[in-house]
Structures are given as structure tokens and as C-alpha cells.
Scaffold this active site. Structure first.
Site, PDB file in Angstrom:
ATOM      1  N   ASP A 138       0.763  -0.921  -0.087  1.00  0.00           N
ATOM      2  CA  ASP A 138       0.251  -0.270   0.151  1.00  0.00           C
ATOM      3  C   ASP A 138       0.942   1.326   0.300  1.00  0.00           C
ATOM      4  OD1 ASP A 138      -2.105   1.369   0.510  1.00  0.00           O
ATOM      5  OD2 ASP A 138      -1.822   2.023   2.643  1.00  0.00           O
ATOM      6  N   ASP A 162      -0.069   5.304   1.014  1.00  0.00           N
ATOM      7  CA  ASP A 162      -0.507   6.138   1.731  1.00  0.00           C
ATOM      8  C   ASP A 162      -0.718   5.299   3.718  1.00  0.00           C
ATOM      9  OD1 ASP A 162      -0.844   8.817   0.500  1.00  0.00           O
ATOM     10  OD2 ASP A 162      -1.970   7.141  -0.562  1.00  0.00           O
ATOM     11  N   ASP A 222      -1.976  -1.013   5.761  1.00  0.00           N
ATOM     12  CA  ASP A 222      -1.933   0.478   6.732  1.00  0.00           C
ATOM     13  C   ASP A 222      -3.800   0.475   7.816  1.00  0.00           C
ATOM     14  OD1 ASP A 222      -2.561   3.841   7.394  1.00  0.00           O
ATOM     15  OD2 ASP A 222      -2.282   2.058   5.221  1.00  0.00           O
TER      16      ASP A 222
END
Length: 256
Positions: free
Chosen positions: A22, A24, A198
Site C-alpha cells: 500500500d 499512504d 495500514d
């Protein structure tokens, strides 16, 4: 099922696998707005070295459009799945675009809300709409109401709840389906997947990777189905650099 992470994670033990990251909150720290995130010095070079070490088995799987990822990581161009898999560039450079429902009515609802309140940002992507309220957290309830109305006005979409963002996207694609598509192609095919993310939007990728005998890694705090966890993007950077510099990849039969 969301369970606590129970295993240590060492990326250099997965160099026989396929790595999906991922962006961001994972590769870069979250910022007040999507266009103010900063790419850490040296990160692009580390990613390039790791991609070479993995013989191309490194891809970014993000909610951002591919064009934004390319701009952030320039001059590096990796395989990328953008907008949660609604658009995808494979290792050969071919672009794949998933069909998406019309968002015209939903867009009108959300634009009206953003025009009426300071601090809200509507990010309009190919096939998706992301409503950011990080600069106006007190408006979360109104954002959720507007997104519920937008969801009802856009059949074939689903609503994702992220960190200070609500996103409307096609129901047919997610980060798990993006990983599945990569794994059908060279050089990813036949490799155990590692998925690092996240946020709740990453759980589909984490679950799919672990379903195939790979591993999911959660960055930071919060519930997750991931078996492993790292404290921060900086901790991930250290793992990436160590793996890129490794001279002894794990054999296919080893257990991490």
C-alpha cells in the site's frame, strides 16, 4: 476476523515471494491532504533495488490513481493497482481498466456538501469518490450521512471507511482482487504473496495473501487480520532496505 498479530516479520525471509505494498500510511506517512504527503529521501532508490532483487515481483496496490503513484515515485515506474484495483498496470506496462458504475448522482451529492463546508475535500478518481474530512473532523457525521445518500444513488458501489476518509468505489474490485490479478501473470505467478497495509481498506489484500499461504503485515495500531505487524512506515523502510541489500534469499521451501 480481526486478530492480534502473532508473528515477527522479516521481509528478507520472503524474497522468493511477491511483494505488494500500500502507499499512504504504509510507504509514506499520512498528511493533511493527499497532495501534501512526502516521500522519504532514498525510498525510491530502495524500491528500485528491491524490485531488481525480486526480479520484478514488487507492486504498489493503492487507493490513489496510478498517475499519482507514478508522480510520487518518479522516475521509478512499478506495476501498480490504483483506485483499489479499478485500474491496474501490469509488469509489461499494459493498463487494465475495470468497468465502473456511474457516479454522476453521487458526485452531485458530495460536491454540494463540500461546497457548503470548509475543510472537506472531495477527491474524484476514475470510478471512485473519496471524501476527506481530516481538516474538519467535527463534520464526520454529516460526511457519513452524505456518503450513505451517495451510496444509495450509485448501485454497484460499496463504501469504504478509511482514516479520516470515506470512499465510494466499484463493488467488483478491491485490493484482494488486484493481488489476484497480478498473481495470474509473470513474474508474480506461482509466488507466495506478501501484502503490507495500514488501513481497513487494505484488509482485503491482507486476507487474500494469507489465504494463499502468504502473509499480511499491518502498519501501526488498530485491528487487523494480519499475522504480522510493523510499527510505522519507517520500520517498513528499514525492512525494505535490508531485503534489497540481502545476498541470501530464502529458498522456496523455507518457512518464514
Amino acid at each position: 476476523m480481526m486478530t492480534p498479530a502473532t508473528e515477527d516479520f522479516h521481509l528478507n525471509q520472503w524474497l522468493d515471494g511477491a511483494v505488494f505494498l500500500d502507499f499512504d500510511g504504509t510507504l509514506v506517512e499520512l498528511a493533511e491532504t493527499p497532495d501534501t504527503v512526502l516521500v522519504a529521501p532514498g525510498l525510491v532508490q530502495v524500491l528500485a533495488a528491491l524490485a531488481a532483487k525480486l526480479e520484478g515481483r514488487l507492486a504498489i496496490v493503492s487507493g490513489r490513481p496510478i498517475a499519482q503513484i507514478d508522480a510520487m515515485l518518479a522516475p521509478l515506474k512499478l506495476p501498480v493497482a490504483g483506485v483499489h484495483g479499478a485500474e491496474r498496470r501490469d509488469h509489461a506496462g499494459q493498463l487494465h481498466i475495470a468497468s465502473a458504475p456511474s457516479l454522476d448522482a453521487a458526485q452531485a451529492i458530495l460536491r454540494a456538501l463540500v461546497l457548503a463546508h470548509d475543510g472537506l475535500l472531495l477527491e474524484e478518481k476514475r470510478g471512485a469518490l473519496a471524501l476527506h474530512y481530516r481538516l474538519a473532523p467535527g463534520l464526520r457525521g454529516q460526511c457519513e450521512q452524505a456518503m450513505a445518500a451517495a451510496l444509495a444513488a450509485a448501485p454497484g458501489t460499496v463504501l469504504l471507511h478509511g482514516k479520516m476518509v470515506l470512499e465510494l468505489k466499484p463493488a467488483a474490485t478491491n485490493k484482494g482482487s488486484a493481488v489476484a490479478e497480478f498473481l495470474q501473470e509473470a513474474p508474480f505467478k506461482g509466488r507466495r504473496p506478501v501484502f503490507v497495509g495500514d488501513d481497513t481498506t487494505d484488509e482485503a489484500g491482507i486476507a487474500y495473501a494469507q489465504q494463499l499461504g502468504g502473509v499480511g503485515v499491518k502498519i501501526g495500531a488498530g485491528p487487523s487480520a494480519a499475522r504480522c505487524r510493523l510499527a510505522s512506515p519507517q520500520a517498513l523502510h528499514a525492512q525494505l532496505a535490508q531485503a534489497a541489500a540481502s545476498t541470501s534469499p530464502t529458498s522456496e521451501g523455507d518457512t518464514p
